[in-house]
Design a protein around this motif. Structure first.
Motif, PDB file in Angstrom:
ATOM      1  N   ARG A   1      -1.150  -6.134  22.199  1.00 58.67           N
ATOM      2  CA  ARG A   1      -1.209  -4.800  22.809  1.00 58.67           C
ATOM      3  C   ARG A   1      -1.064  -4.665  24.323  1.00 58.67           C
ATOM      4  NH1 ARG A   1      -5.921  -1.098  21.781  1.00 58.67           N
ATOM      5  NH2 ARG A   1      -6.101   0.138  23.420  1.00 58.67           N
TER       6      ARG A   1
ATOM      7  N   ARG B   1     -12.862  -1.657  22.321  1.00 62.07           N
ATOM      8  CA  ARG B   1     -11.847  -0.819  21.729  1.00 62.07           C
ATOM      9  C   ARG B   1     -10.469  -1.327  21.948  1.00 62.07           C
ATOM     10  NH1 ARG B   1      -9.431   2.543  25.240  1.00 62.07           N
ATOM     11  NH2 ARG B   1     -11.190   2.537  26.728  1.00 62.07           N
ATOM     12  N   GLU B   2     -10.202  -1.827  23.308  1.00 66.92           N
ATOM     13  CA  GLU B   2      -8.785  -2.848  23.575  1.00 66.92           C
ATOM     14  C   GLU B   2      -8.690  -3.881  22.493  1.00 66.92           C
ATOM     15  OE1 GLU B   2      -8.623  -2.355  28.298  1.00 66.92           O
ATOM     16  OE2 GLU B   2      -9.717  -4.075  27.441  1.00 66.92           O
ATOM     17  N   MET B   3      -9.579  -4.570  22.014  1.00 61.09           N
ATOM     18  CA  MET B   3      -9.366  -5.623  21.117  1.00 61.09           C
ATOM     19  C   MET B   3      -9.413  -5.260  19.633  1.00 61.09           C
ATOM     20  SD  MET B   3      -8.488  -7.715  23.603  1.00 61.09           S
ATOM     21  CE  MET B   3      -8.308  -9.289  22.570  1.00 61.09           C
ATOM     22  N   ALA B   4      -9.769  -4.166  19.190  1.00 62.51           N
ATOM     23  CA  ALA B   4      -9.647  -3.899  17.698  1.00 62.51           C
ATOM     24  C   ALA B   4      -8.333  -3.869  17.288  1.00 62.51           C
ATOM     25  CB  ALA B   4     -10.302  -2.384  17.559  1.00 62.51           C
ATOM     26  N   PRO B   5      -8.249  -4.537  16.223  1.00 62.70           N
ATOM     27  CA  PRO B   5      -6.682  -4.658  15.806  1.00 62.70           C
ATOM     28  C   PRO B   5      -6.199  -3.274  15.234  1.00 62.70           C
ATOM     29  CG  PRO B   5      -8.324  -5.407  14.129  1.00 62.70           C
ATOM     30  CD  PRO B   5      -9.159  -5.314  15.295  1.00 62.70           C
ATOM     31  N   PRO B   6      -5.013  -3.002  15.237  1.00 56.70           N
ATOM     32  CA  PRO B   6      -4.329  -1.724  14.951  1.00 56.70           C
ATOM     33  C   PRO B   6      -4.512  -1.530  13.341  1.00 56.70           C
ATOM     34  CG  PRO B   6      -2.654  -3.490  15.028  1.00 56.70           C
ATOM     35  CD  PRO B   6      -3.977  -4.088  15.574  1.00 56.70           C
ATOM     36  N   PRO B   7      -4.508   0.067  12.926  1.00 54.45           N
ATOM     37  CA  PRO B   7      -4.676  -0.103  11.432  1.00 54.45           C
ATOM     38  C   PRO B   7      -3.513  -0.760  10.672  1.00 54.45           C
ATOM     39  CG  PRO B   7      -3.853   1.919  12.905  1.00 54.45           C
ATOM     40  CD  PRO B   7      -4.371   0.981  13.797  1.00 54.45           C
ATOM     41  N   MET B   8      -4.088  -1.050   9.386  1.00 59.09           N
ATOM     42  CA  MET B   8      -3.105  -1.830   8.590  1.00 59.09           C
ATOM     43  C   MET B   8      -1.714  -0.833   8.410  1.00 59.09           C
ATOM     44  SD  MET B   8      -4.336  -4.413   7.731  1.00 59.09           S
ATOM     45  CE  MET B   8      -3.555  -5.298   6.307  1.00 59.09           C
TER      46      MET B   8
ATOM     47  N   ARG C   1       6.094  -2.587  13.929  1.00 57.95           N
ATOM     48  CA  ARG C   1       5.679  -2.891  12.302  1.00 57.95           C
ATOM     49  C   ARG C   1       7.010  -3.331  11.595  1.00 57.95           C
ATOM     50  NH1 ARG C   1       0.525  -1.016  10.807  1.00 57.95           N
ATOM     51  NH2 ARG C   1      -0.286   0.040  12.728  1.00 57.95           N
TER      52      ARG C   1
ATOM     53  N   ARG D   1       0.176  -5.842  13.155  1.00 58.81           N
ATOM     54  CA  ARG D   1       0.085  -6.377  12.019  1.00 58.81           C
ATOM     55  C   ARG D   1       1.158  -6.941  11.156  1.00 58.81           C
ATOM     56  NH1 ARG D   1      -5.151  -6.177   9.774  1.00 58.81           N
ATOM     57  NH2 ARG D   1      -6.439  -4.851  11.181  1.00 58.81           N
TER      58      ARG D   1
ATOM     59  N   ARG E   1       0.726  -1.206  -0.115  1.00 56.81           N
ATOM     60  CA  ARG E   1       0.018   0.099   0.063  1.00 56.81           C
ATOM     61  C   ARG E   1       0.673   1.457   0.319  1.00 56.81           C
ATOM     62  NH1 ARG E   1      -5.051  -0.742   3.980  1.00 56.81           N
ATOM     63  NH2 ARG E   1      -6.175  -2.399   2.799  1.00 56.81           N
TER      64      ARG E   1
ATOM     65  N   THR F   1      -2.535 -10.668  20.672  1.00 61.61           N
ATOM     66  CA  THR F   1      -4.133 -10.051  20.954  1.00 61.61           C
ATOM     67  C   THR F   1      -4.640 -10.375  19.857  1.00 61.61           C
ATOM     68  OG1 THR F   1      -2.807  -8.139  22.160  1.00 61.61           O
ATOM     69  CG2 THR F   1      -5.415  -7.711  21.537  1.00 61.61           C
ATOM     70  N   THR F   2      -4.313 -10.071  18.591  1.00 62.01           N
ATOM     71  CA  THR F   2      -5.065 -10.633  17.360  1.00 62.01           C
ATOM     72  C   THR F   2      -4.071 -11.353  16.546  1.00 62.01           C
ATOM     73  OG1 THR F   2      -4.668  -8.688  16.065  1.00 62.01           O
ATOM     74  CG2 THR F   2      -6.716  -8.505  17.493  1.00 62.01           C
TER      75      THR F   2
ATOM     76  N   TRP G   1       0.128  -0.686  21.039  1.00 63.73           N
ATOM     77  CA  TRP G   1       0.348  -1.524  20.503  1.00 63.73           C
ATOM     78  C   TRP G   1       1.977  -1.880  20.323  1.00 63.73           C
ATOM     79  CZ3 TRP G   1      -3.393  -5.028  19.137  1.00 63.73           C
ATOM     80  CH2 TRP G   1      -4.520  -4.544  19.074  1.00 63.73           C
TER      81      TRP G   1
END
Lengths: 236, 231, 249
Positions: free
Chosen positions: A37, C236-243, A232, A46, A10, A81-82, A42
């Motif tokens: 997180r 809010r805590e678990m939302a993935p970070p922006p790409m 990142r 990603r 991107r 976390t994800t 963070w």
């Protein structure tokens, strides 16, 4: 190492995970869109990459860029976390119990009990691994600690603690060795020995992840490189 | 080199108990300080309750267990501070050591320490409050063992949690004290009956309550501790 | 048999109401809040004016119409907390964690209200505010325990850890409830009559019932609101970070 960037890139040349190879046992590590997180911050964002078994990865980045967090995630001590973490084809969260015997971490904390002697620390680890305590003497010798094996760790310098920690790592004979700043606090002779240890690990087929500020040492030891910036992956 | 076979649950527990007791022995200055802390607490209770020896004698059972309970908060917190010093607990997790073995070992080591503490301060209490073991040392030993187990089991679980939270020194007693009230009641009542005789034959019931408490919370700790450690 | 049926229907109605309030538009919650207010006012009228004074305790007994419903709501909230804690450990999900947090807080609130009302009732009845009645004493211990539970939730930053650890603590506290109850009763027993609608005058029953429904409506509003707040935070805590990394700040 593939920065898993099948698909487009991107902005500003940042890698974007699109299609990833299916779980493959020949990959030691598969980090799939992993974020971690802490509170409001963070530490990792990603992050996607794969590392083939037996390869060695140099992890660079400034303080606070997420190197230690990544190593602790890979060690299964933290859970993402994800995202998803696959180690040797197994899920890094669900199957951590079967994975842990294959993973060793040389952390920036030494995992040592300050009030036990060097030998007692190693014997504890050997017992938990179900290995004969007799292996410990040889390892302490290899780590250059034979003379002070019966002194408590509290009397050790930072460099000696590091030597003792590497003795523990060698005892475990891991498939995946995670090294967090292995050269810090070591004298030149110690650094040379550490390089020897890392080379012999790589020769034995161990997958190595090496996080260090000392890029010049790392570059000669590693085949792959990953640079972290604010959690990142970026091109170094 | 040999590919090792990891020890069984009991084997790992044994290895870890030995480690904990060895550490306790190496840092015995801390255990000594704990004993003096408990003794100071006994003295403070005596002063707070006044010089009337009948009151002191009647409160002796409760005084003993409050002194042990207050000291236990320090002991429990300390037992996890050792693990956190170089993140040694992470080392054990990665080793890997069975989390259930970790719970059993830590709880047993803490229970042993508390039993020892109780045994040491008991004669001092007897002198201060003017009580004697009317029922003999046997029942007293049973109460001491069951009471120490009651504090150490849930205490170890809660210490593991609070040691990794903010404000851990406040959190541990806040979590632990309300939980332990039944155990405190049972242990204090049983101890009073040992000191003053048991005409109504209530000793068995209090002991039963204490044993039930131990059974429930050691089982819960055994089942839940892996979740505490790994998540 | 009718008892079991009544319980099943009650649980279904309360559960369905809670689900509707959580999922439905905010106006539904406002509606139930208004309903709660109306019920409270009419409940107060029934309790203070309509119902006859108690034969033995006189007008003091009227405090029962609010004391008992508060205790019921606290008990319901604590039960809900226990169920959510167990369910979370078996199958983790954020709604369960949020509901556990909400129910602990709401339970603490209604428990505190019930406790204060109970000790006010105790003053003219027994001559002292605090008579070490087993039920109130057990409740006081539990309130401290749930205060510890909520403090724990505040002191852990990592959302997943907070969820697991508080579920563990929630189970441990709930398991302690019968043990506390028995130990306190053995420790000091004081007879206390059971308050339930079947032992009192029809006018008294009506007063108690109106207040119980008023408290139930309040309970639903509090619980759903608190749940939505907790959900918003974990989301809010678990939302993935922006790409892509945000511009350096």
């Amino acid at each position: 190492m593939n920065l898993a960037q099948e698909g487009e890139t991107r902005q500003e040349g940042l890698p974007v995970a699109r299609a990833l190879p299916l779980s493959n046992v020949s990959n030691a590590l598969e980090c799939i869109d992993v974020s971690k997180r802490y509170g409001q911050r963070w530490a990792l964002a990603r992050l996607s990459f794969v590392l083939p078994a037996g390869a060695s990865l140099l992890l660079t980045g400034h303080n606070g860029s997420g190197k230690t967090t990544l190593l602790r995630l890979l060690a299964t001590l933290l859970r993402p976390t994800t995202g998803q973490l696959v180690l040797f084809g197994q899920n890094g969260v669900a199957q951590r119990a079967t994975l842990r015997p294959r993973i060793a971490l040389l952390g920036h904390t030494s995992f040592l009990y300050e009030d036990l002697t060097a030998r007692e620390n190693c014997v504890l680890l050997a017992r938990l691994l179900g290995r004969p305590a007799s292996e410990v003497d040889g390892l302490l010798d290899r780590a250059g600690l034979a003379q002070r094996a019966d002194q408590t760790v509290r009397t050790f310098s930072a460099g000696m603690k590091k030597r003792l920690a590497i003795a523990g790592l060698l005892l475990k004979q891991p498939s995946l060795a995670l090294l967090d700043e292995p050269f810090a606090a070591l004298d030149p002779a110690g650094i040379a020995e550490m390089e020897q240890h890392i080379r012999s690990l790589s020769r034995a087929g161990t997958t190595v992840v090496l996080a260090t500020h000392q890029v010049e040492h790392g570059q000669t030891l590693c085949t792959e490189r990953l640079h972290l910036s604010a959690g990142r992956a970026t091109q170094a | 080199m040999s590919a090792g076979r990891p020890p069984s649950l009991l084997g790992a527990t044994w290895v870890l108990v030995r480690k904990d007791l060895l550490l306790e022995w190496r840092t015995r200055a801390r255990a000594n300080a704990l004993v003096f802390f408990a003794l100071a607490t006994l003295l403070l209770f005596s002063f707070a309750l006044g010089p009337d020896t009948t009151i002191l004698r009647r409160a002796a059972g409760g005084t003993l267990w409050l002194a042990i309970l207050l000291a236990s908060v320090l002991a429990l917190g300390e037992s996890f501070r050792v693990e956190q010093e170089n993140a040694a607990l992470d080392g054990l997790r990665l080793a890997p050591a069975d989390a259930r073995a970790l719970f059993l070992a830590k709880s047993l080591a803490n229970a042993l320490l508390l039993m020892l503490l109780g045994a040491v301060i008991l004669p001092v209490l007897a002198a201060l409050a003017g009580v004697t073991l009317v029922q003999g040392p046997g029942p007293m030993a049973v109460v001491l063992v069951l009471g120490a187990l009651a504090i150490a089991g849930p205490g170890t679980l809660y210490a593991a949690i609070s040691s990794q939270a903010r404000a851990r020194d406040v959190l541990l007693p806040l979590l632990l004290f309300p939980l332990l009230i039944p155990a405190l009641v049972a242990a204090a009542k049983a101890t009073s009956l040992v000191f003053e005789g048991d005409p109504m034959l209530q000793f068995q019931s209090w002991l039963g309550l204490l044993a039930g408490f131990d059974l429930v919370y050691w089982s819960l700790g055994f089942v839940l501790f892996p979740r505490v450690l790994e998540d | 048999m009718t008892h079991a049926l009544f319980t099943v229907v009650g649980v279904a109605v309360v559960g369905g109401g809670l689900y509707a309030l959580v999922r439905g538009p905010a106006s539904w919650r406002a509606g139930v809040a208004v309903l709660a207010l109306v019920l409270l006012v009419s409940g107060a009228w029934y309790g203070l004016v309509q119902a006859p004074p108690d034969r033995e305790m006189g007008n003091v007994q009227r405090i029962m119409y609010v004391h008992v419903p508060a205790q019921w709501m606290a008990l319901m909230a604590v039960t809900l907390n226990f169920l959510c804690s167990v369910a979370y450990l078996f199958r983790p999900s954020w709604p369960k964690d949020a509901l556990a947090e909400a129910s602990a807080e709401v339970g603490l609130f209604f428990g505190a209200v019930g406790l204060v009302l109970g000790s006010i009732w105790g003053k003219p009845t027994w001559g002292v505010y605090w008579s070490w009645d087993p039920r109130l004493t057990s409740e006081a211990i539990l309130l401290v325990a749930y205060a510890g539970y909520l403090a724990l939730r505040r002191f852990i930053d990592d959302a997943e850890r907070r969820a697991v650890w508080s579920a563990v603590v929630g189970i441990i506290i709930a398991v302690d409830i019968p043990i506390i109850w028995f130990s306190v009763r053995w420790w000091r027993s004081l007879h206390q009559m059971q308050s339930s609608p079947s032992t009192v005058d029809p006018d008294m029953v009506r007063a108690l019932r109106w207040n119980a429904f008023a408290f139930l409506a309040l309970w639903l509003v509090f619980l759903s609101t608190r749940y939505l707040i907790a959900r918003a935070r974990t989301e809010r805590e678990m939302a993935p970070p922006p790409m892509v990394a945000e511009a350096a700040t």
